[in-house]
Design an enzyme around this catalytic site. Structure first.
Site, PDB file in Angstrom:
ATOM      1  N   SER A  98      27.918  55.303 -18.751  1.00 40.11           N
ATOM      2  CA  SER A  98      27.683  53.980 -18.698  1.00 40.11           C
ATOM      3  C   SER A  98      28.855  53.231 -18.049  1.00 40.11           C
ATOM      4  O   SER A  98      28.784  52.055 -17.587  1.00 40.11           O
ATOM      5  CB  SER A  98      27.214  53.302 -20.132  1.00 40.11           C
ATOM      6  N   LYS A 147      32.214  49.327 -23.520  1.00 40.04           N
ATOM      7  CA  LYS A 147      31.775  48.458 -22.448  1.00 40.04           C
ATOM      8  C   LYS A 147      32.964  47.462 -22.000  1.00 40.04           C
ATOM      9  O   LYS A 147      34.012  47.426 -22.610  1.00 40.04           O
ATOM     10  CB  LYS A 147      30.595  47.571 -22.696  1.00 40.04           C
TER      11      LYS A 147
END
Length: 259
Positions: A98, A147
């Site tokens: 990701s 993230k």
């Protein structure tokens, strides 16, 4: 009358030595016998409780000191490692794509856990956080997510402008860190980040279940209390060692409400 002696008689024999006196004389002269061999003096051994020589005392003291110090050193090392991991630094393994290509599967990163105790998290920083349970539905079995912070408290985050770029407080982001071929977002959103919360997105937008997919839960934002710390460096594998700086585009974003 006085005793007279016959001049023609033979003289009386002298007394013969007895066996005992002959043996005594033999022993005194030692005739016919070699002298006795000297007896070896037995080596002196320290008796119980007898002080050891000085050198042995010193060796024993050193050995005993090490026997005490080694467990103490091991305990101190464990406590230091526990303290560092709990309060200062922690390492994390990257299990998914990701954050590609900034972070690859198998990378290991160092996370600073203390910096956010003294300052606020900043836009553009890569952070490890504990996701809400709704984020874990359909996601890999991960206890922590990693993230990039796109929006901080009060920021107005929008996708997208006429050129397909994400804007923060009216300023378009030049996201040159995105995975090759990805667009900034195929999901449209318009979010004002709540107080003490953060809007998160992965760099591999086509493979990141981030804030865009949870807009019905606090507008997809994560509370500051869930942040574990900032990932600031890759330390493994060796050919991937690098720092993780904040991209310059975030430094041009104005403060909330200034635009």
């Amino acid at each position: 009358m006085p005793e007279t002696r016959d001049p023609h008689s033979s003289p009386e024999p002298a007394d013969e030595p007895t066996a005992a006196s002959a043996s005594s004389a033999f022993e005194q002269t030692g005739e016919g016998e070699s002298p006795p061999r000297p007896r070896r003096t037995p080596r002196a051994m320290p008796a119980k409780g007898t002080p050891l020589p000085r050198g042995k005392h010193k060796a024993n003291r050193k050995r005993n000191a090490w026997m005490v110090e080694i467990p103490i050193l091991c305990l101190v090392a464990v406590l230091v490692a526990f303290g560092v991991r709990t309060f200062l630094l922690q390492t994390f393994y990257i299990p998914s794509g990701s954050m590609e290509n900034t972070l690859l599967v198998g990378d290991r990163v160092l996370v600073n856990k203390i910096s956010y105790r003294f300052r606020d998290p900043q836009r553009g920083e890569i952070v490890v956080f504990r996701p809400p349970s709704v984020w874990k539905q359909g996601a890999p079995n991960e206890d922590d997510f990693i993230k990039r912070i796109i929006g901080a408290p009060g920021d107005h985050v929008v996708c997208c402008d006429s050129k397909g770029r994400i804007t923060v407080n009216g300023r378009a982001l030049n996201e040159d860190y995105l995975y090759p071929g990805n667009v900034p977002s195929q999901v449209r959103f318009d979010v004002i980040v709540p107080r003490k919360r953060y809007f998160m997105m992965g760099d591999h937008r086509g493979a990141s279940a981030d804030s865009r997919y949870h807009l019905d839960y606090y507008q997809g934002t994560i509370p500051r209390s869930a942040l574990v710390g900032r990932a600031f460096a890759i330390y493994w594998p060796l050919n991937r060692i690098d720092t993780l700086p904040v991209p310059k585009t975030f430094k041009r974003v104005p403060a909330p409400g200034s635009g």
